[in-house]
Design an enzyme around this catalytic site. Structure first.
Site, PDB file in Angstrom:
ATOM      1  N   LYS A  16     -15.801  99.808  92.323  1.00  0.00           N
ATOM      2  CA  LYS A  16     -16.742 100.451  93.222  1.00  0.00           C
ATOM      3  C   LYS A  16     -17.035 101.853  92.705  1.00  0.00           C
ATOM      4  O   LYS A  16     -16.148 102.522  92.149  1.00  0.00           O
ATOM      5  CB  LYS A  16     -16.168 100.546  94.639  1.00  0.00           C
ATOM      6  CG  LYS A  16     -15.899  99.200  95.307  1.00  0.00           C
ATOM      7  CD  LYS A  16     -17.186  98.495  95.692  1.00  0.00           C
ATOM      8  CE  LYS A  16     -16.887  97.218  96.480  1.00  0.00           C
ATOM      9  NZ  LYS A  16     -18.146  96.508  96.837  1.00  0.00           N
ATOM     10  N   GLU A 198     -17.263 110.078  91.737  1.00  0.00           N
ATOM     11  CA  GLU A 198     -18.011 109.271  90.788  1.00  0.00           C
ATOM     12  C   GLU A 198     -17.351 109.294  89.412  1.00  0.00           C
ATOM     13  O   GLU A 198     -16.709 110.269  89.028  1.00  0.00           O
ATOM     14  CB  GLU A 198     -19.446 109.795  90.675  1.00  0.00           C
ATOM     15  CG  GLU A 198     -20.277 109.583  91.935  1.00  0.00           C
ATOM     16  CD  GLU A 198     -21.682 110.128  91.776  1.00  0.00           C
ATOM     17  OE1 GLU A 198     -22.591 109.534  92.369  1.00  0.00           O
ATOM     18  OE2 GLU A 198     -21.856 111.149  91.070  1.00  0.00           O
ATOM     19  N   ASN A 199     -17.535 108.183  88.680  1.00  0.00           N
ATOM     20  CA  ASN A 199     -17.070 108.056  87.296  1.00  0.00           C
ATOM     21  C   ASN A 199     -15.564 108.211  87.148  1.00  0.00           C
ATOM     22  O   ASN A 199     -15.066 108.583  86.093  1.00  0.00           O
ATOM     23  CB  ASN A 199     -17.793 109.074  86.393  1.00  0.00           C
ATOM     24  CG  ASN A 199     -19.300 108.926  86.465  1.00  0.00           C
ATOM     25  OD1 ASN A 199     -19.816 107.811  86.396  1.00  0.00           O
ATOM     26  ND2 ASN A 199     -20.006 110.040  86.634  1.00  0.00           N
ATOM     27  N   ARG A 200     -14.848 107.929  88.234  1.00  0.00           N
ATOM     28  CA  ARG A 200     -13.377 108.010  88.253  1.00  0.00           C
ATOM     29  C   ARG A 200     -12.852 109.418  88.010  1.00  0.00           C
ATOM     30  O   ARG A 200     -11.683 109.607  87.667  1.00  0.00           O
ATOM     31  CB  ARG A 200     -12.752 107.037  87.228  1.00  0.00           C
ATOM     32  CG  ARG A 200     -13.008 105.556  87.540  1.00  0.00           C
ATOM     33  CD  ARG A 200     -12.426 105.181  88.890  1.00  0.00           C
ATOM     34  NE  ARG A 200     -12.504 103.765  89.175  1.00  0.00           N
ATOM     35  CZ  ARG A 200     -13.479 103.192  89.896  1.00  0.00           C
ATOM     36  NH1 ARG A 200     -14.478 103.932  90.358  1.00  0.00           N
ATOM     37  NH2 ARG A 200     -13.458 101.904  90.140  1.00  0.00           N
ATOM     38  N   LEU A 201     -13.707 110.427  88.207  1.00  0.00           N
ATOM     39  CA  LEU A 201     -13.271 111.820  88.074  1.00  0.00           C
ATOM     40  C   LEU A 201     -12.905 112.329  89.466  1.00  0.00           C
ATOM     41  O   LEU A 201     -13.588 113.174  90.048  1.00  0.00           O
ATOM     42  CB  LEU A 201     -14.369 112.663  87.418  1.00  0.00           C
ATOM     43  CG  LEU A 201     -14.740 112.233  85.991  1.00  0.00           C
ATOM     44  CD1 LEU A 201     -15.879 113.079  85.452  1.00  0.00           C
ATOM     45  CD2 LEU A 201     -13.514 112.324  85.081  1.00  0.00           C
TER      46      LEU A 201
END
Length: 222
Positions: A16, A198-201
Site C-alpha cells: 500500500k 510515501e515511498n517507505r520513507l
C-alpha cells in the site's frame, strides 16, 4: 505442485502507498504519554479500528526465548501502561523471570504504530480489585474458569468450570477477585511513534527516558 501454486497470493507485490502527511518534532507533546493520548483519541474516534486498545505484548523468558500475544490496554498515565492477566500465564511467568517487555499498537488503518519498551511490575491488589469490579459478570467468572496457558484435554473442561462458577455466583452476586489474577504496569523507557509515509520513507520519532525524569526525542531512519 509448484511453489507458486502453494501460495495463492503474490506476497512480493502486496503493498500500500502510505500518506503524504508525516510527523515532525515540532508537533510532538512534551511527554510520550501525552503524545500517546493524542494518537489514541484519534485511533478510538476516527481510526476505524475494531479495538484501538489492542496491543501486542512481547516477553522473553530467562533464556531469552520470546513470545507474543494480543492483550487489551486497560489504563495509561504518566506512570505507565496497564494490562491484566492470570499470573500463572506464560506472559506472567516470563515477566517474573525477565521484567523487560515490549508493547506494540498496530494501528494499520491509520498507517501508524506505537512501540513501547519498558519494565513491567505488578499492580497493587487494591488497584486490581477496583478494575476487576468493572468487568462484566461473565468476564469475572472467566478469570476463575481458565487456568490460562495450561494444557487442557477439551473445550468442555473450560465450559464445565464456567458453568459451575455461574451456578455458584449468579448474576448480581459479587465474584471474588482470583488470587492469581491481576495487573501489570509497564513503566516506559522508550516510546516510538511510527507514521507511515510515501515511498517507505516513514517518520519514526522516539522518546527516550533520561535519568533526571525528562525525555530525549530522537529521529530514527526508516
Amino acid at each position: 505442485m509448484t511453489d507458486r501454486d502453494a501460495v495463492p497470493f503474490d506476497l512480493a507485490s502486496m503493498r500500500k502507498q502510505y500518506r503524504a502527511e508525516g510527523l515532525s518534532e515540532t508537533e510532538l507533546a512534551a511527554t510520550p504519554v501525552e503524545q500517546f493520548a493524542r494518537w489514541f483519541k484519534q485511533a478510538a474516534t476516527d481510526g476505524g479500528l475494531f479495538e484501538p486498545n489492542a496491543m501486542v505484548v512481547s516477553t522473553a523468558d530467562a533464556e531469552g526465548r520470546p513470545s507474543s500475544r494480543t492483550v487489551l490496554l486497560k489504563h495509561f498515565d504518566e506512570q505507565g501502561f496497564v494490562f491484566y492477566t492470570n499470573y500463572d500465564s506464560r506472559k506472567a511467568r516470563d515477566l517474573a523471570e525477565n521484567p523487560y517487555v515490549s508493547l506494540l499498537f498496530p494501528w494499520h488503518p491509520m498507517a501508524r504504530q506505537v512501540i513501547v519498551t519498558g519494565v513491567a511490575r505488578r499492580t497493587g491488589r487494591d488497584e486490581t480489585a477496583a478494575y476487576f469490579r468493572t468487568r462484566p459478570h461473565g468476564s469475572q467468572l472467566g478469570a476463575w474458569a481458565s487456568a490460562q496457558s495450561s494444557v487442557i484435554a477439551t473445550r468442555a473442561d473450560v465450559d464445565g468450570a464456567y458453568a459451575e462458577l455461574a451456578a455458584r455466583y449468579p448474576e448480581g452476586e459479587q465474584v471474588p477477585v482470583p488470587p492469581n489474577w491481576g495487573g501489570f504496569r509497564v513503566a516506559p523507557q522508550t516510546v516510538e511513534f511510527w507514521q507511515g509515509r510515501e515511498n517507505r520513507l516513514h517518520d519514526r520519532l522516539r522518546y527516550v527516558a533520561q535519568a533526571d525524569g525528562s525525555w530525549r526525542v530522537e529521529r530514527l531512519s526508516p
